[in-house]
Design a protein around this motif. Structure first.
Motif, PDB file in Angstrom:
ATOM      1  N   ILE A  26      -4.529 -33.216 -34.524  1.00 14.07           N
ATOM      2  CA  ILE A  26      -4.190 -31.825 -34.237  1.00 14.07           C
ATOM      3  C   ILE A  26      -3.407 -31.218 -35.395  1.00 14.07           C
ATOM      4  O   ILE A  26      -3.517 -30.012 -35.672  1.00 14.07           O
ATOM      5  CB  ILE A  26      -3.391 -31.736 -32.926  1.00 14.07           C
ATOM      6  N   ALA A  27      -2.615 -32.040 -36.100  1.00 11.77           N
ATOM      7  CA  ALA A  27      -1.871 -31.533 -37.255  1.00 11.77           C
ATOM      8  C   ALA A  27      -2.822 -30.965 -38.302  1.00 11.77           C
ATOM      9  O   ALA A  27      -2.516 -29.955 -38.953  1.00 11.77           O
ATOM     10  CB  ALA A  27      -1.018 -32.651 -37.860  1.00 11.77           C
ATOM     11  N   ALA A  31       1.390 -26.270 -35.379  1.00 10.40           N
ATOM     12  CA  ALA A  31       1.462 -27.567 -34.706  1.00 10.40           C
ATOM     13  C   ALA A  31       2.472 -27.566 -33.575  1.00 10.40           C
ATOM     14  O   ALA A  31       2.343 -28.331 -32.613  1.00 10.40           O
ATOM     15  CB  ALA A  31       1.808 -28.660 -35.717  1.00 10.40           C
ATOM     16  N   MET A  71      -1.767 -36.358 -32.112  1.00 12.16           N
ATOM     17  CA  MET A  71      -0.895 -35.467 -32.874  1.00 12.16           C
ATOM     18  C   MET A  71      -1.321 -35.396 -34.339  1.00 12.16           C
ATOM     19  O   MET A  71      -1.259 -34.329 -34.966  1.00 12.16           O
ATOM     20  CB  MET A  71       0.553 -35.940 -32.761  1.00 12.16           C
ATOM     21  N   MET A  73      -0.012 -29.007 -30.652  1.00 12.41           N
ATOM     22  CA  MET A  73       0.100 -30.410 -30.241  1.00 12.41           C
ATOM     23  C   MET A  73       0.349 -30.559 -28.748  1.00 12.41           C
ATOM     24  O   MET A  73      -0.412 -31.264 -28.059  1.00 12.41           O
ATOM     25  CB  MET A  73       1.193 -31.106 -31.052  1.00 12.41           C
TER      26      MET A  73
END
Length: 485
Positions: A172-173, A205, A169, A209
Motif C-alpha cells: 500500500i505504501a 499512506a 502496508m 494503509m
C-alpha cells in the motif's frame, strides 16, 4: 537525453533520431496503454481478493483456535483446522497471482520502473521479505496440527497475522506514494537520494494503509460468515454453522463503523491532496461553495441524469460547512482530468452504500443480541448475511477503481503520465487474452477445490474426531486434552 526532450518523452511523444538529428515526432506513442491498463486491472482485481484472504483469514483462524483452546470448544477447534486448510489453498493461489503482478510492473510499465525504480524498490523488497515469512509460518502452522501442543501451535500462527499486515502496508505504501509522491531528490534528471521514511509513510499512506487493511478484514470476515449464513438458510441450524457464522461476522461487523470513519477522513484528505479526483468522485464540475451531493446518477454533456441531489451536503462533508469551497475539475485542462467520471462516481457511491449496508447488518445483530441474547431469527437477516461477503468484495473492488481511475491521467501524480509509463512494445493484447483465460481457469479451479473440501467436511461432520495436537506441554494444554473424548 536532454532535459527538454525528456519532458517531451514523458508526456508521451515519440523521440527519434533522423540523420543524426533528434526529432520529436508529432505522433503519440503508447498504443498499448489501454490493453496494459486492462491487463493490470484484471490481474490486480483478481489478486486483491486473495490478498485480503491472506491478510485477514489467518487472524480469523487464530480467533477460532483461541476460543477452542480457551473454553475449550471442540466446534471452534474443528472450524479452525478446516479454515486453515482453505487458507493454505488461497495463500498458494495468491502467491501465483502476486508473482504475475510483480512481473507485470516491469513488463507493462517500464517507464515507471526505469524512472522511479530506485524509490519503489525498497517497499517492494520489504513486502517480499514479509511474504516469505508469512509463507514459512503458514507451512509450519499447517504441518503442526498433529505434531505440536495446542498453545504452541497457536503461537506459530501469530507471525502469519503480523507478516500479512506488514506486507500489506509495504504494498500500500507504493500505491500511496504514487498518489502523493515525495521523499526523493532529483539531480540532472536522475534520482540521487531517497528518504525511506518519507517514501514508506507518505501523506496518502496515513489513510490508505488502515483503509485497505480494514477492508481486508471485512472481506475475509464477511466472506466466512456468508458461507455459514447460506448453510443456515438451507436448514442447517446447528451449533457448527452458528459458530462459524459468528466467528466471521462479529469481527467484520465491529470493524464496519471504524472503516466508515477512516473512509470519511480519507475522502477529506483526497479533497485536499487530489482535488480533481475528489471532484470526479462527487461530480464537482466547477470550483464553488454550497456544492450539492449527488447520490447515483450518470454525468453526460454537463448534466447529471437519474441522480438524487442533496443541496450543500458535499461542501458540508468536505469541510464541515455548506460554505466550504470545493475544487472542481475545471481547475485543470481537459487532458489532466480522469477519463470516465461517471464510473468513478458510481463506484464511490457503491462502496459507501455497501459499507453502510454492512453496518446495518451489524447493528441488527447487536440489537437482537442485546434484547434476546441470540442472533436475529428473521430470514431477511440471514439473506443479508449470505450476501455480506460478496458485498464486501464489491465495495473493496469499487474502492480500488476510485483510487486508480481517479488518479488518471497520472501514474505518479503530477510527475509521470500513464502513457509515459506504459510499454511501447507490441503483443500486450495477446498477453491480456492469455492472462484472462488463465485466471478464469485458476479462479474456477480454486472455487472447485474449496467446494470439494466443503463437501468432504460435511460428510465427516458426524464422525470427525477432536482436533489432534501433540503431547500436552502445559497446564492449559493438559486441561484441553482432558476434555476430549
Amino acid at each position: 537525453m536532454p532535459r527538454q526532450l525528456l519532458r517531451w518523452y514523458e508526456a508521451g511523444w515519440a523521440v527519434v533520431r533522423f540523420d543524426g538529428v533528434i526529432v520529436v515526432a508529432a505522433v503519440r506513442v503508447g498504443g498499448e496503454v489501454v490493453p496494459a491498463r486492462a491487463q493490470m486491472a484484471a490481474t490486480l482485481g483478481f489478486h486483491i481478493i486473495l490478498a485480503c484472504m491472506g491478510i485477514a483469514l489467518p487472524a480469523i483462524v487464530l480467533l477460532a483456535e483461541f476460543i477452542g483452546l480457551r473454553r475449550p470448544d471442540e466446534v471452534a477447534l474443528v472450524l479452525a483446522r478446516r479454515w486453515s486448510q482453505a487458507m493454505g489453498v488461497l495463500v498458494a493461489v495468491g502467491a501465483v497471482t502476486g508473482t504475475v503482478l510483480s512481473f507485470e510492473m516491469g513488463l507493462l510499465w517500464p517507464g515507471l520502473m526505469r524512472r522511479y525504480g530506485a524509490v519503489l524498490g525498497l517497499p517492494f523488497g520489504i513486502e517480499g521479505l514479509f511474504f516469505f515469512l508469512e509463507a514459512i509460518f503458514t507451512a509450519i502452522y499447517l504441518y503442526g496440527w498433529r505434531r505440536l501442543p495446542g498453545w504452541t501451535h497457536w503461537w506459530t500462527g501469530v507471525p502469519i497475522v503480523i507478516s500479512g499486515i506488514l506486507g500489506a502496508m509495504s504494498v500500500i505504501a507504493v500505491n500511496a506514494w504514487m498518489n502523493q509522491p515525495g521523499g526523493f531528490t532529483v539531480r540532472d534528471g536522475r534520482i540521487v537520494s531517497v528518504d525511506t521514511w518519507q517514501v514508506f509513510f507518505n501523506h496518502a499512506a496515513i489513510y490508505e494503509m488502515p483503509h485497505m487493511i480494514l477492508a481486508a478484514y471485512m472481506v475475509a470476515g464477511f466472506s466466512v460468515a456468508g458461507v455459514y449464513a447460506a448453510g443456515v438458510l438451507r436448514g442447517r441450524r446447528d451449533r457448527y454453522h452458528y459458530t462459524g457464522f459468528a466467528l466471521g461476522f462479529v469481527p467484520a461487523a465491529v470493524l464496519a463503523p471504524v472503516q466508515i470513519f477512516v473512509g470519511d477522513t480519507a475522502a477529506r484528505a483526497i479533497a485536499r491532496d487530489q482535488p480533481v479526483k475528489f471532484a470526479s468522485m462527487e461530480y464537482v464540475a466547477r470550483t464553488s461553495s454550497h456544492v450539492p451531493e449527488w447520490l447515483g446518477g450518470v454525468y453526460a454533456s454537463g448534466h447529471v441524469y437519474a441522480g438524487l441531489k442533496i443541496p450543500g451536503l458535499d461542501s458540508l462533508l468536505a469541510g464541515f460547512s455548506t460554505g466550504t469551497k470545493v475544487t472542481g475539475w475545471d481547475s485543470v485542462p481537459a487532458a489532466g482530468r480522469p477519463p470516465v467520471v461517471w464510473l468513478i462516481h458510481l463506484c464511490f457511491d457503491a462502496m459507501v452504500g455497501l459499507g453502510f449496508l454492512l453496518l446495518l447488518a451489524g447493528l441488527w445483530a447487536l440489537y437482537a443480541w442485546w434484547r434476546h441474547r441470540r442472533l436475529p431469527p428473521q430470514r431477511l437477516f440471514w439473506l443479508l448475511g449470505a450476501v455480506s461477503g460478496l458485498a464486501a468484495i464489491v465495495a473493496m473492488e469499487c474502492g480500488w477503481v476510485v483510487t486508480e481511475v481517479g488518479r488518471q491521467p497520472w501514474v505518479v501524480y503530477r510527475l509521470q503520465t500513464t502513457t509515459a509509463a506504459a510499454t511501447t512494445n507490441g503483443g500486450v493484447i495477446v498477453s491480456l487474452s492469455i492472462v484472462l483465460a488463465l485466471y478464469a481457469v485458476l479462479g474456477a479451479a480454486t472455487i472447485l477445490i474449496v467446494q470439494m473440501m466443503a463437501r468432504r467436511w460435511r460428510r465427516r461432520d458426524a464422525w470427525e474426531p477432536a482436533v489432534p495436537y501433540g503431547p500436552p506441554s502445559g497446564p492449559q494444554d493438559q486441561a484441553t486434552a482432558r476434555t476430549r473424548p
